[in-house]
Structures are given as structure tokens and as C-alpha cells.
Design an enzyme around this catalytic site. Structure first.
Site, PDB file in Angstrom:
ATOM      1  N   SER A   1       0.842  -1.194   0.000  1.00 53.42           N
ATOM      2  CA  SER A   1       0.000   0.000   0.000  1.00 53.42           C
ATOM      3  C   SER A   1       0.888   1.258   0.000  1.00 53.42           C
ATOM      4  O   SER A   1       1.978   1.240   0.572  1.00 53.42           O
ATOM      5  CB  SER A   1      -0.836  -0.037   1.288  1.00 53.42           C
ATOM      6  OG  SER A   1      -2.062   0.606   1.120  1.00 53.42           O
ATOM      7  N   PRO A   2       0.403   2.341  -0.623  1.00 55.84           N
ATOM      8  CA  PRO A   2       1.222   3.564  -0.594  1.00 55.84           C
ATOM      9  C   PRO A   2       1.443   4.046   0.843  1.00 55.84           C
ATOM     10  O   PRO A   2       0.515   4.039   1.646  1.00 55.84           O
ATOM     11  CB  PRO A   2       0.370   4.566  -1.380  1.00 55.84           C
ATOM     12  CG  PRO A   2      -1.013   4.006  -1.401  1.00 55.84           C
ATOM     13  CD  PRO A   2      -0.867   2.526  -1.335  1.00 55.84           C
TER      14      PRO A   2
ATOM     15  N   TYR B   1      -8.215  13.976   1.348  1.00 55.99           N
ATOM     16  CA  TYR B   1      -7.394  14.887   0.542  1.00 55.99           C
ATOM     17  C   TYR B   1      -8.251  15.538  -0.564  1.00 55.99           C
ATOM     18  O   TYR B   1      -9.448  15.295  -0.644  1.00 55.99           O
ATOM     19  CB  TYR B   1      -6.147  14.153   0.010  1.00 55.99           C
ATOM     20  CG  TYR B   1      -5.289  13.696   1.184  1.00 55.99           C
ATOM     21  CD1 TYR B   1      -4.754  14.638   2.064  1.00 55.99           C
ATOM     22  CD2 TYR B   1      -5.095  12.353   1.472  1.00 55.99           C
ATOM     23  CE1 TYR B   1      -4.015  14.245   3.179  1.00 55.99           C
ATOM     24  CE2 TYR B   1      -4.361  11.949   2.595  1.00 55.99           C
ATOM     25  CZ  TYR B   1      -3.834  12.906   3.425  1.00 55.99           C
ATOM     26  OH  TYR B   1      -3.128  12.530   4.539  1.00 55.99           O
TER      27      TYR B   1
ATOM     28  N   GLN C   1       1.306   6.810  -6.380  1.00 58.93           N
ATOM     29  CA  GLN C   1       0.040   7.457  -6.060  1.00 58.93           C
ATOM     30  C   GLN C   1       0.234   8.964  -6.158  1.00 58.93           C
ATOM     31  O   GLN C   1       1.132   9.523  -5.530  1.00 58.93           O
ATOM     32  CB  GLN C   1      -0.376   7.082  -4.635  1.00 58.93           C
ATOM     33  CG  GLN C   1      -1.770   7.562  -4.289  1.00 58.93           C
ATOM     34  CD  GLN C   1      -2.114   7.304  -2.846  1.00 58.93           C
ATOM     35  OE1 GLN C   1      -1.406   7.760  -1.949  1.00 58.93           O
ATOM     36  NE2 GLN C   1      -3.182   6.571  -2.591  1.00 58.93           N
TER      37      GLN C   1
ATOM     38  N   CYS D   1       3.380   7.260   2.854  1.00 61.16           N
ATOM     39  CA  CYS D   1       4.194   8.476   2.976  1.00 61.16           C
ATOM     40  C   CYS D   1       5.353   8.213   3.926  1.00 61.16           C
ATOM     41  O   CYS D   1       5.163   7.588   4.969  1.00 61.16           O
ATOM     42  CB  CYS D   1       3.370   9.604   3.584  1.00 61.16           C
ATOM     43  SG  CYS D   1       2.062  10.199   2.522  1.00 61.16           S
TER      44      CYS D   1
ATOM     45  N   ARG E   1      -7.617   5.426  -5.503  1.00 61.99           N
ATOM     46  CA  ARG E   1      -8.036   5.039  -4.153  1.00 61.99           C
ATOM     47  C   ARG E   1      -9.282   5.836  -3.853  1.00 61.99           C
ATOM     48  O   ARG E   1      -9.296   7.062  -4.017  1.00 61.99           O
ATOM     49  CB  ARG E   1      -6.906   5.342  -3.168  1.00 61.99           C
ATOM     50  CG  ARG E   1      -7.190   4.749  -1.821  1.00 61.99           C
ATOM     51  CD  ARG E   1      -5.964   4.672  -0.960  1.00 61.99           C
ATOM     52  NE  ARG E   1      -5.580   3.282  -0.778  1.00 61.99           N
ATOM     53  CZ  ARG E   1      -4.807   2.861   0.206  1.00 61.99           C
ATOM     54  NH1 ARG E   1      -4.289   3.732   1.060  1.00 61.99           N
ATOM     55  NH2 ARG E   1      -4.503   1.580   0.342  1.00 61.99           N
TER      56      ARG E   1
ATOM     57  N   ARG F   1       1.013  -1.433   7.126  1.00 60.79           N
ATOM     58  CA  ARG F   1       1.798  -1.679   8.340  1.00 60.79           C
ATOM     59  C   ARG F   1       2.379  -3.082   8.400  1.00 60.79           C
ATOM     60  O   ARG F   1       3.487  -3.267   8.917  1.00 60.79           O
ATOM     61  CB  ARG F   1       0.936  -1.355   9.568  1.00 60.79           C
ATOM     62  CG  ARG F   1       0.690   0.136   9.684  1.00 60.79           C
ATOM     63  CD  ARG F   1      -0.438   0.464  10.620  1.00 60.79           C
ATOM     64  NE  ARG F   1      -1.730   0.055  10.075  1.00 60.79           N
ATOM     65  CZ  ARG F   1      -2.903   0.311  10.650  1.00 60.79           C
ATOM     66  NH1 ARG F   1      -2.928   0.969  11.800  1.00 60.79           N
ATOM     67  NH2 ARG F   1      -4.036  -0.075  10.108  1.00 60.79           N
TER      68      ARG F   1
HETATM   69  C1  LIG Z   1       3.322   5.155   7.423  1.00 59.77           C
HETATM   70  C2  LIG Z   1       2.059   5.202   6.625  1.00 59.77           C
HETATM   71  C3  LIG Z   1       1.950   6.071   5.564  1.00 59.77           C
HETATM   72  C4  LIG Z   1       0.791   6.093   4.766  1.00 59.77           C
HETATM   73  N1  LIG Z   1       0.744   6.873   3.653  1.00 59.77           N
HETATM   74  C5  LIG Z   1      -0.284   6.718   2.778  1.00 59.77           C
HETATM   75  C6  LIG Z   1      -0.243   7.305   1.488  1.00 59.77           C
HETATM   76  O1  LIG Z   1       0.748   7.899   1.066  1.00 59.77           O
HETATM   77  N2  LIG Z   1      -1.342   7.160   0.702  1.00 59.77           N
HETATM   78  C7  LIG Z   1      -2.440   6.424   1.082  1.00 59.77           C
HETATM   79  O2  LIG Z   1      -3.406   6.323   0.332  1.00 59.77           O
HETATM   80  N3  LIG Z   1      -2.461   5.830   2.272  1.00 59.77           N
HETATM   81  C8  LIG Z   1      -1.419   5.933   3.105  1.00 59.77           C
HETATM   82  N4  LIG Z   1      -1.409   5.241   4.281  1.00 59.77           N
HETATM   83  C9  LIG Z   1      -2.535   4.325   4.546  1.00 59.77           C
HETATM   84  C10 LIG Z   1      -2.183   2.914   4.076  1.00 59.77           C
HETATM   85  O3  LIG Z   1      -1.886   2.859   2.700  1.00 59.77           O
HETATM   86  C11 LIG Z   1      -3.302   1.931   4.413  1.00 59.77           C
HETATM   87  O4  LIG Z   1      -4.440   2.257   3.656  1.00 59.77           O
HETATM   88  C12 LIG Z   1      -3.660   1.930   5.893  1.00 59.77           C
HETATM   89  O5  LIG Z   1      -2.488   1.962   6.697  1.00 59.77           O
HETATM   90  C13 LIG Z   1      -4.464   0.707   6.273  1.00 59.77           C
HETATM   91  O6  LIG Z   1      -3.767  -0.458   5.916  1.00 59.77           O
HETATM   92  P1  LIG Z   1      -2.947  -1.351   6.977  1.00 59.77           P
HETATM   93  O7  LIG Z   1      -3.940  -1.771   8.051  1.00 59.77           O
HETATM   94  O8  LIG Z   1      -2.466  -2.535   6.166  1.00 59.77           O
HETATM   95  O9  LIG Z   1      -1.840  -0.548   7.545  1.00 59.77           O
HETATM   96  C14 LIG Z   1      -0.296   5.241   5.097  1.00 59.77           C
HETATM   97  C15 LIG Z   1      -0.185   4.383   6.204  1.00 59.77           C
HETATM   98  C16 LIG Z   1       0.974   4.335   6.941  1.00 59.77           C
HETATM   99  C17 LIG Z   1       1.065   3.362   8.093  1.00 59.77           C
END
Ligand SMILES: Cc1cc2nc3c(=O)[nH]c(=O)nc-3n(C[C@H](O)[C@H](O)[C@H](O)COP(=O)(O)O)c2cc1C
Length: 370
Positions: A24-25, A184, A102, A27, A229, A323
Site C-alpha cells: 500500500s502507498p 485529501y 500514487q 508516505c 483510491r 503496516r
Molecule cells: C506510514 C504510513 C503512511 C501512509 N501513507 C499513505 C499514502 O501515502 N497514501 C495512502 O493512500 N495511504 C497511506 N497510508 C494508509 C495505508 O496505505 C493503508 O491504507 C492503511 O495503513 C491501512 O492499511 P494497513 O492496516 O495494512 O496498515 C499510510 C499508512 C501508513 C502506516
């Protein structure tokens, strides 16, 4: 053991993902005026040989003001493009996994501090910038009132998305993903909680996101993959609901998008989100049922059996994890072992495979031992 659906290829536009697992993307808040640096090289390099079917690079600002923080990546300058190309070229030398990016604009959520300082607006001595939004409504307490975008400014932003998409094309990404979730700018236009305009951009809240989508579709090669997304729910009375996600996905499909990733939340701080394993999967499943477009589920997916069940049951075509990959970049290798799937490891690391050394069981976290 039958071959698990999680490890079957998936066609997105002209790109074949070797399996259904997506990074997943994420930041990293570690760029310098939008430029990637050594952190990104190591971070992405390391995920590039994770074995994932697709790696999506973090939300990257289409303009300087479109970044969330001073540390966010951008694709608004030649310097940004060259710095990102260095990193992606290095990843390409390491892996054949498709890599996507993204693109987004933070809108009223921009001019913020990096999360490890605190998710809050930049203070006057921290070089804040004027944020923009469909309506002059602040994100919440402590956030500045954004500038309400005028129509010529909206048109210029469409051009900024195209310009960033062309930079991404030159860098050589396989997939491009429009960020229209998490509160956003594109989401700000879609949601009635943040878009209270009385002009055409308010009467038809999808107008701006679809203008961006259509312009980017024109600019982005058909033989690569294009997705977005989207928001399954604002988790707030009067906000977006799954029917809105379906309507938006249908329009994106009509424009020629190949996939959507269904996420949720982020538009208002007071939303009451019920976070639990797979909590956004029902939104993905609803979109998948209603629209003929490839769908990605995301959110609290971390267990290989859980991921396999989502894909096998047809609730989504692929899953993304954030994560879980930070915690364990070898997630795909271990999931493959669990399902008896033989992956090509980088030869340098082949000796870590469980059938190659007796210590494997000791080295795996308990939850990963089948
Ligand atoms: C460190 C970090 C940075 C993230 N940055 C982005 C991002 O750049 N774009 C986005 O759409 N979601 C971002 N997310 C959300 C994740 O892509 C994901 O949708 C969210 O963490 C839920 O998934 P997970 O339970 O597998 O962590 C970020 C999440 C984390 C933990």
C-alpha cells in the site's frame, strides 16, 4: 494443497501482477522539497524485492502546495523527477515486480507537520502555506480556513495532475493511482462534508475528480495500469456512503480506469471509525459486486489466511497492506511458504528459505508457522 488464489496473477490494464498482494502507498515524510533521497532508496529498494505483486509509492504531491508536509514527495519539478528516477531505476535493477505511484493533492489537509511531531497545522514559524479546498471550511479545530478554489485555479490543478502523470510516465512507473480518499483534495470535492459550493463543482461533486481522471487517462499509456483510491464511507452522518463509492467507481470505469482501492475515513476528525481486521473489506465487496472494475481491499489485513480468504471469496481481486509490510517486509515469502507456493527468492537470500535451513522455524514469528 490447491494453488491459493492469493498467488495467482492479475491483469490490471496492460500490466500483469504476479500475485494479488500489494504494498500500500505509504508516505515517508522524508523528502527534501519533494525530492526523494537515500531513505526512499533503501525503503523502496527493500520492498522492491519483497515479492509483492505491486509496490505503490507514497502519495506524491502534484504541486508544492499539494504536499501534506514539508517532507512529502512531489512531482512538480525537474529535480523531483530526477531524484525519483534515481530511486526507481535502482529498484528496477533489483526486481521485476511492477511499481506504481500514487498522485495526490492534500488540499485543506496540507501545510501540516510530519506525524512524529504531531498531526497538526504548521505554526507561523514553521513555513506554513495557504491551503486550498472546494469550500472555505477548515478541517477542524486548530486548522486554518482554506482558500476556496476559483474555477481558473481548478482548471490549473487539472493541468498539474497531468504534468505530474507525465513525469511519472517518464520515470517508468507501471501503474498510476489517483488518491481520492483519506480526506485529501479529490475526496474534499466528493464529500458533502467538505464541498458546499453552489456552482457546478458543488452541484456535481464528482465533476472535478472526474475531470482530473479523464485528463490523466488521456496522458497515461493504456498499456500501463491506472487506478484510484476511493472512499467507501466517511463514517459520519451526511457523509459519503458505499453507494457513492459505487457511483464514483462506475464513472472511473467509464473513463477507462483499470482498478479502484476502497479505503475510508479521513475527511473529518470526529468520524467514528470501527477499526477491526478487514473492516473496509465490505466496502470493497460492495463495489466489486456492482461495478465491472478490478477492486483492491485494504485496512487491517495482516494474516495470510485472511488475505487469501478475501481474494478466494471474490470480495476483492487483490489486497493491499501497509503496516504489515513495515513490520515484516518478508510477508510475501512467508505467506508463500505457508501455502506451499515456491517463489523465486533473490539468489543472495535463497538460503533463508525454510526448506534450505533447519533454523527457519525458530526464526519465524509464531503466527507465521503453519
Ligand atoms: C506510514 C504510513 C503512511 C501512509 N501513507 C499513505 C499514502 O501515502 N497514501 C495512502 O493512500 N495511504 C497511506 N497510508 C494508509 C495505508 O496505505 C493503508 O491504507 C492503511 O495503513 C491501512 O492499511 P494497513 O492496516 O495494512 O496498515 C499510510 C499508512 C501508513 C502506516
Amino acid at each position: 494443497m490447491p494453488h491459493p488464489e492469493l498467488f495467482t496473477p492479475l491483469q490490471l490494464g496492460g500490466v500483469t501482477l504476479p500475485n494479488r498482494i500489494v504494498v500500500s502507498p505509504m508516505c515517508q515524510y522524508s523528502a527534501d522539497d519533494g525530492c526523494m533521497g537515500d531513505w526512499h532508496l533503501i525503503h523502496l529498494g527493500h520492498l522492491a524485492y519483497s515479492g509483492a505483486g505491486l509496490i505503490v509509492v507514497e502519495k506524491t504531491g502534484v504541486t508544492r502546495e499539494g504536499r501534506i508536509t514539508h517532507g512529502c514527495t512531489g512531482l512538480y519539478s525537474e529535480h523531483n523527477e530526477a531524484a525519483m528516477k534515481r530511486v526507481i531505476d535502482a529498484c528496477r535493477r533489483l526486481t521485476r515486480s511492477p511499481i506504481g505511484i500514487q498522485l495526490g493533492h492534500a488540499g485543506r489537509k496540507g501545510s501540516a507537520n510530519v506525524p512524529w511531531i504531531g498531526v497538526q497545522a504548521l505554526k507561523p514559524d514553521e513555513s506554513p502555506w495557504v491551503t486550498v479546498a472546494p469550500s472555505a471550511i477548515a478541517l477542524g479545530e486548530g486548522w486554518p480556513v482554506p482558500h476556496e478554489l476559483q474555477v481558473p485555479e481548478i482548471k490549473k490543478l487539472v493541468e498539474a495532475y497531468v504534468s505530474a502523470a507525465l513525469r511519472a510516465k517518464r520515470i517508468g512507473f507501471d501503474a498510476l493511482e489517483l488518491h481520492s480518499a483519506h480526506g485529501y483534495l479529490l475526496h474534499q470535492f466528493l464529500s458533502p462534508l467538505s464541498n458546499q459550493r453552489t456552482d457546478a463543482y458543488g452541484r456535481e461533486r464528482m465533476k472535478f475528480p472526474l475531470e482530473v481522471a479523464a485528463a490523466v487517462r488521456e496522458a497515461w499509456p493504456k498499456e500501463r495500469a491506472l487506478g484510484a483510491r476511493i472512499t467507501g464511507s466517511d463514517w459520519t452522518q451526511g457523509g459519503l456512503a458505499p453507494e457513492d463509492a459505487i457511483a464514483y467507481a462506475r464513472e472511473l470505469k467509464r473513463i477507462g480506469f483499470d482498478y479502484v482501492c476502497v479505503s475510508s475515513g479521513g475527511i473529518v476528525p470526529q468520524a467514528r471509525i470501527k477499526v477491526e481486521p478487514g473492516y473496509q473489506v465490505p466496502f470493497a465487496a460492495a463495489v466489486k459486486k456492482a461495478v465491472d472494475i478490478k477492486v483492491r481491499a485494504v485496512g487491517m489485513i495482516a494474516d495470510p489466511e485472511q488475505a487469501q480468504a478475501i481474494v478466494a471469496s471474490g470480495k476483492a481481486d487483490m489486497i493491499a497492506m501497509a503496516r504489515a509490510f513495515l513490520d515484516n517486509p518478508r510477508w510475501v515469502w512467508h505467506a508463500a511458504e505457508r501455502f506451499g507456493v515456491k517463489l523465486d527468492y533473490p539468489p543472495q537470500y535463497a538460503r533463508s528459505r525454510s526448506d534450505a535451513w533447519p533454523g527457519a522455524k525458530l526464526a519465524r514469528p509464531r503466527s507465521e508457522i503453519a
